[in-house]
Design a protein around this motif. Structure first.
Motif, PDB file in Angstrom:
ATOM      1  N   VAL A 220      32.143  43.740  15.145  1.00  0.00           N
ATOM      2  CA  VAL A 220      30.858  44.036  15.789  1.00  0.00           C
ATOM      3  C   VAL A 220      30.687  43.192  17.051  1.00  0.00           C
ATOM      4  N   THR A 221      31.025  41.916  16.944  1.00  0.00           N
ATOM      5  CA  THR A 221      30.816  41.013  18.084  1.00  0.00           C
ATOM      6  C   THR A 221      32.096  40.765  18.892  1.00  0.00           C
ATOM      7  N   ASN A 222      33.231  41.157  18.336  1.00  0.00           N
ATOM      8  CA  ASN A 222      34.545  40.866  18.945  1.00  0.00           C
ATOM      9  C   ASN A 222      34.766  39.354  19.108  1.00  0.00           C
ATOM     10  N   GLU A 223      34.227  38.593  18.170  1.00  0.00           N
ATOM     11  CA  GLU A 223      34.405  37.142  18.220  1.00  0.00           C
ATOM     12  C   GLU A 223      35.023  36.640  16.923  1.00  0.00           C
ATOM     13  N   ILE A 224      35.725  35.507  17.043  1.00  0.00           N
ATOM     14  CA  ILE A 224      36.295  34.885  15.851  1.00  0.00           C
ATOM     15  C   ILE A 224      35.153  34.381  14.986  1.00  0.00           C
ATOM     16  N   ASP A 225      35.234  34.713  13.702  1.00  0.00           N
ATOM     17  CA  ASP A 225      34.119  34.430  12.805  1.00  0.00           C
ATOM     18  C   ASP A 225      34.516  33.328  11.824  1.00  0.00           C
ATOM     19  N   GLY A 226      33.767  32.269  11.797  1.00  0.00           N
ATOM     20  CA  GLY A 226      33.977  31.210  10.818  1.00  0.00           C
ATOM     21  C   GLY A 226      35.200  30.361  11.093  1.00  0.00           C
ATOM     22  N   LYS A 227      35.503  29.562  10.093  1.00  0.00           N
ATOM     23  CA  LYS A 227      36.583  28.595  10.229  1.00  0.00           C
ATOM     24  C   LYS A 227      37.917  29.239   9.864  1.00  0.00           C
ATOM     25  N   PRO A 228      38.989  28.931  10.595  1.00  0.00           N
ATOM     26  CA  PRO A 228      40.282  29.508  10.225  1.00  0.00           C
ATOM     27  C   PRO A 228      40.804  28.919   8.923  1.00  0.00           C
ATOM     28  N   THR A 229      41.631  29.684   8.232  1.00  0.00           N
ATOM     29  CA  THR A 229      42.296  29.182   7.022  1.00  0.00           C
ATOM     30  C   THR A 229      43.648  28.610   7.414  1.00  0.00           C
ATOM     31  N   GLU A 230      43.838  27.333   7.114  1.00  0.00           N
ATOM     32  CA  GLU A 230      45.121  26.694   7.420  1.00  0.00           C
ATOM     33  C   GLU A 230      46.163  27.160   6.407  1.00  0.00           C
ATOM     34  N   LEU A 231      47.358  27.483   6.908  1.00  0.00           N
ATOM     35  CA  LEU A 231      48.433  27.951   6.051  1.00  0.00           C
ATOM     36  C   LEU A 231      49.590  26.967   6.137  1.00  0.00           C
ATOM     37  N   ALA A 232      50.163  26.620   4.989  1.00  0.00           N
ATOM     38  CA  ALA A 232      51.245  25.637   4.980  1.00  0.00           C
ATOM     39  C   ALA A 232      52.496  26.194   5.636  1.00  0.00           C
ATOM     40  N   GLY A 233      52.778  27.448   5.423  1.00  0.00           N
ATOM     41  CA  GLY A 233      54.002  28.038   5.975  1.00  0.00           C
ATOM     42  C   GLY A 233      53.741  28.799   7.256  1.00  0.00           C
ATOM     43  N   ARG A 234      54.829  29.185   7.881  1.00  0.00           N
ATOM     44  CA  ARG A 234      54.741  29.972   9.109  1.00  0.00           C
ATOM     45  C   ARG A 234      54.601  31.440   8.720  1.00  0.00           C
ATOM     46  N   PRO A 235      53.516  32.101   9.096  1.00  0.00           N
ATOM     47  CA  PRO A 235      53.294  33.474   8.611  1.00  0.00           C
ATOM     48  C   PRO A 235      54.225  34.480   9.294  1.00  0.00           C
ATOM     49  N   SER A 236      54.561  35.519   8.545  1.00  0.00           N
ATOM     50  CA  SER A 236      55.392  36.566   9.127  1.00  0.00           C
ATOM     51  C   SER A 236      54.715  37.925   9.092  1.00  0.00           C
ATOM     52  N   ASN A 237      54.035  38.238   7.990  1.00  0.00           N
ATOM     53  CA  ASN A 237      53.272  39.489   8.026  1.00  0.00           C
ATOM     54  C   ASN A 237      52.059  39.417   7.114  1.00  0.00           C
ATOM     55  N   LEU A 238      51.214  40.430   7.188  1.00  0.00           N
ATOM     56  CA  LEU A 238      49.863  40.362   6.635  1.00  0.00           C
ATOM     57  C   LEU A 238      49.482  41.707   6.036  1.00  0.00           C
ATOM     58  N   ALA A 239      48.706  41.653   4.939  1.00  0.00           N
ATOM     59  CA  ALA A 239      48.114  42.866   4.365  1.00  0.00           C
ATOM     60  C   ALA A 239      46.707  42.522   3.900  1.00  0.00           C
ATOM     61  N   VAL A 240      45.876  43.544   3.722  1.00  0.00           N
ATOM     62  CA  VAL A 240      44.510  43.324   3.253  1.00  0.00           C
ATOM     63  C   VAL A 240      44.236  44.281   2.102  1.00  0.00           C
ATOM     64  N   GLY A 241      43.783  43.739   0.970  1.00  0.00           N
ATOM     65  CA  GLY A 241      43.479  44.580  -0.180  1.00  0.00           C
ATOM     66  C   GLY A 241      42.904  43.744  -1.299  1.00  0.00           C
ATOM     67  N   GLY A 242      42.098  44.378  -2.149  1.00  0.00           N
ATOM     68  CA  GLY A 242      41.540  43.660  -3.286  1.00  0.00           C
ATOM     69  C   GLY A 242      40.682  42.487  -2.869  1.00  0.00           C
ATOM     70  N   ASP A 243      39.851  42.672  -1.858  1.00  0.00           N
ATOM     71  CA  ASP A 243      38.952  41.620  -1.365  1.00  0.00           C
ATOM     72  C   ASP A 243      39.690  40.369  -0.907  1.00  0.00           C
ATOM     73  N   SER A 244      40.903  40.534  -0.515  1.00  0.00           N
ATOM     74  CA  SER A 244      41.702  39.381  -0.084  1.00  0.00           C
ATOM     75  C   SER A 244      42.582  39.756   1.097  1.00  0.00           C
ATOM     76  N   ALA A 245      42.967  38.718   1.831  1.00  0.00           N
ATOM     77  CA  ALA A 245      44.042  38.864   2.813  1.00  0.00           C
ATOM     78  C   ALA A 245      45.308  38.277   2.193  1.00  0.00           C
ATOM     79  N   TRP A 246      46.447  38.915   2.422  1.00  0.00           N
ATOM     80  CA  TRP A 246      47.713  38.509   1.822  1.00  0.00           C
ATOM     81  C   TRP A 246      48.675  38.164   2.948  1.00  0.00           C
ATOM     82  N   VAL A 247      49.155  36.942   2.940  1.00  0.00           N
ATOM     83  CA  VAL A 247      49.997  36.474   4.042  1.00  0.00           C
ATOM     84  C   VAL A 247      51.402  36.180   3.516  1.00  0.00           C
ATOM     85  N   ALA A 248      52.395  36.877   4.045  1.00  0.00           N
ATOM     86  CA  ALA A 248      53.791  36.539   3.727  1.00  0.00           C
ATOM     87  C   ALA A 248      54.245  35.483   4.726  1.00  0.00           C
TER      88      ALA A 248
END
Lengths: 384, 170
Positions: free
Chosen positions: A165-193
């Motif tokens: 709606v605003t085209n702005e980053i919303d809230g605080k980012p989630t820090e990830l221990a590993g280097r992400p390669s791909n992403l999916a969204v489902g089941g009220d969650s984001a899934w990061v490989a």
């Protein structure tokens, strides 16, 4: 009397002289049809096409007979465009009222990264959102745009949410221990490989990592919003049980390297390469968790899979110089027939990602700094 | 396989117009001939659908323009065509005043692509504003703006202060 523009143009062209008679056009049309049939890889059904064509020309009453290699040409190449995104696109997704493009400018220390939002109605970039890291993948779904960013290897990665709606980053980012390669969204969650072979489940509300899965080398994750599947280079394809946060055992074992997966309600699609350099597209029934039918053999390197517009689409790459004319072509798979159909869609070298949505295919052209928007029905090239 | 007479008639009628339009759009008669032939070949292959359209000729124009755009993009031919235009090619197919034709071609070739498309579709192919808008997938107001700018640029570049937009083509 002042000349008008129409008179000027007609006077400049004069009487159009062309050596083209109808016979030349007609011969060309025959060649075009043969070329399309060959391109579709459906040599065995070429005879069917000729018979169908003969029926057409015989002016039989219209019966909507399928014409092999002629991809539903109800409209010309109309809803097609080449869109300058102001940088080099590396990933594209469609949803939440936009086509979203991850792009970079500059190299090394000077590199800067951003997400460009394209308005599908105008094919123009309507917003640009700078991000603090290289966007590795992005998904627009369920009221959000999610983006995974990688930073310096020692710093891991981040998951951010952009409010459409605003085209702005919303809230605080989630820090990830590993280097992400791909992403999916489902089941009220984001899934990061991650490149470490993990898949992380991040709760969409709390933005906390709530589960971690050891998937193995080359982990990929995909979802249709309701079910989540993962795969790896060992050739294991597994469903994740969203209630127990466990992969369902045993996995579907396909033997060799899975390159990418795509999920839809009635089928899981996977691309695979073998040590013998065989390339395949596999289909799994999500209810039985068994392979369905014979693998579809392809003769180029498989790239990204995308599902939509009534088909499964796969970007493919040349193996050697002799295949360069087919580098960056898109295959169409008819899920009903479980086979490759229609024309190869040419997008050329430098196509790095593919998405389907808003009635179009969207291809990221990293070198050109453009997104090609292509009509699925045209089987043709986009136009600027 | 034999072509239906109405297809032969359609191609025969449209080929000169497509060729002329593409010559203006591309600035190169050889490219124009190739693209016009390709567009009509596609019409042949899709004739069952094309013949039922309200404006089959508009379909052919759209395919032709798209083919030309693809050609420019993928072959980088726009620059070559313009170089040829500036060089030895003196529009040898044209009616008496070749210098005049080349001057017009040069002026048209310098226009931005969308202005060029709007101009040739509107004032060479004689399509209405509504038809051009549909063909270019943009509002009618945009077509008017594009053609107005194109004519203004031609007026400046071609040195014809008295050049007028036509109003009788609807």
């Amino acid at each position: 009397m002042s000349p008008d523009i129409r008179e000027l143009l007609h006077a400049a062209v004069g009487t159009p002289r062309s050596s083209t008679g109808f016979e030349a056009i007609w011969r060309r049309s025959r060649k075009l049809r043969v070329r399309k049939i060959v391109a579709s890889g459906a040599g065995a059904v070429a005879m069917v096409a000729l018979v169908v064509t003969a029926v057409n020309w015989a002016e039989q009453p219209a019966r909507n007979l399928p014409v092999v290699g002629d991809a539903s040409p109800t409209e010309p190449e109309s809803d097609q465009a080449t869109i300058d995104v102001g940088g080099h696109p590396i990933a594209v997704t469609v949803g939440e009222g936009g086509a979203w493009v991850a792009r970079y400018e500059g190299t090394g220390e000077q590199a800067s990264f951003a997400i460009a939002r394209i308005d599908p109605a105008t094919n123009e970039v309507m917003a640009t959102i700078p991000v603090d890291g290289r966007p590795e993948d992005l998904v627009a779904s369920a009221g959000s745009l999610w983006v995974v960013l990688s930073r310096h290897p020692a710093e891991g990665g981040m998951l951010i949410r952009v409010d459409p709606v605003t085209n702005e980053i919303d809230g605080k980012p989630t820090e990830l221990a590993g280097r992400p390669s791909n992403l999916a969204v489902g089941g009220d969650s984001a899934w990061v490989a991650t490149q470490d072979g993990e898949v992380l489940r991040v709760d969409a509300q709390s933005r906390e990592v709530v589960a971690e899965f050891q998937v193995g080398e080359g982990a990929v994750v995909a979802s249709d919003g309701n079910q989540v599947w993962v795969a790896n280079t060992r050739g294991d394809i597994s469903r994740i049980d969203l209630l127990t946060n466990r992969t369902v055992d045993p996995p579907v074992r396909v033997g060799w390297n899975v390159v990418d997966i795509a999920v839809e309600a009635n089928a899981i699609w996977a691309t695979q390469t073998t040590p013998e350099e065989e390339f395949r597209i596999l289909r799994i029934d999500p209810r039985t968790e068994q392979l369905v039918g014979a693998p579809i053999r392809i003769d180029l390197n498989p790239g990204h899979l995308a599902v939509g517009e009534g088909a499964v689409w796969m970007l493919q790459y040349a193996i050697s110089n002799k295949d360069l004319d087919r580098d960056g072509t898109i295959l169409r798979i008819d899920p009903e027939a479980n086979q490759v159909v229609g024309d190869l869609i040419e997008t050329g070298t430098g196509s790095v990602d593919l998405a389907v949505g808003e009635g179009s295919l969207w291809v990221a052209k990293v070198v050109e700094g453009e997104i090609y928007r292509i009509s699925p029905a045209s089987g043709g090239e986009p136009s600027p | 396989l034999k072509a239906p007479p109405e297809l032969v008639s359609f191609c025969s009628q449209q080929q000169p117009r497509l060729f002329g339009m593409l010559t203006l759009y591309c600035g190169d008669p050889d490219v124009a001939e190739e693209l016009a032939q390709e567009a009509l070949a596609r019409a042949c292959n899709r004739w069952r659908q094309v013949r039922r359209m309200q404006a089959p000729e508009a379909w052919a124009y759209r395919v032709a323009i798209n083919l030309a755009n693809s050609y420019f993009r993928r072959k980088a031919a726009e620059r070559r065509a313009q170089q040829r235009l500036r060089g030895q090619r003196q529009a040898d197919h044209h009616d008496p005043d070749s210098a005049f034709s080349v001057a017009v071609f040069r002026a048209v070739a310098k226009l931005p692509r969308r202005q060029r498309a709007a101009l040739v579709l509107r004032y060479y192919a004689d399509l209405s504003v509504a038809e051009v808008a549909q063909l270019m997938d943009c509002p009618e107001g945009t077509v008017k703006t594009l053609t107005r700018k194109a004519v203004a640029t031609l007026r400046d570049g071609f040195g014809r202060d008295d050049l007028q937009e036509v109003s009788h083509v609807t």
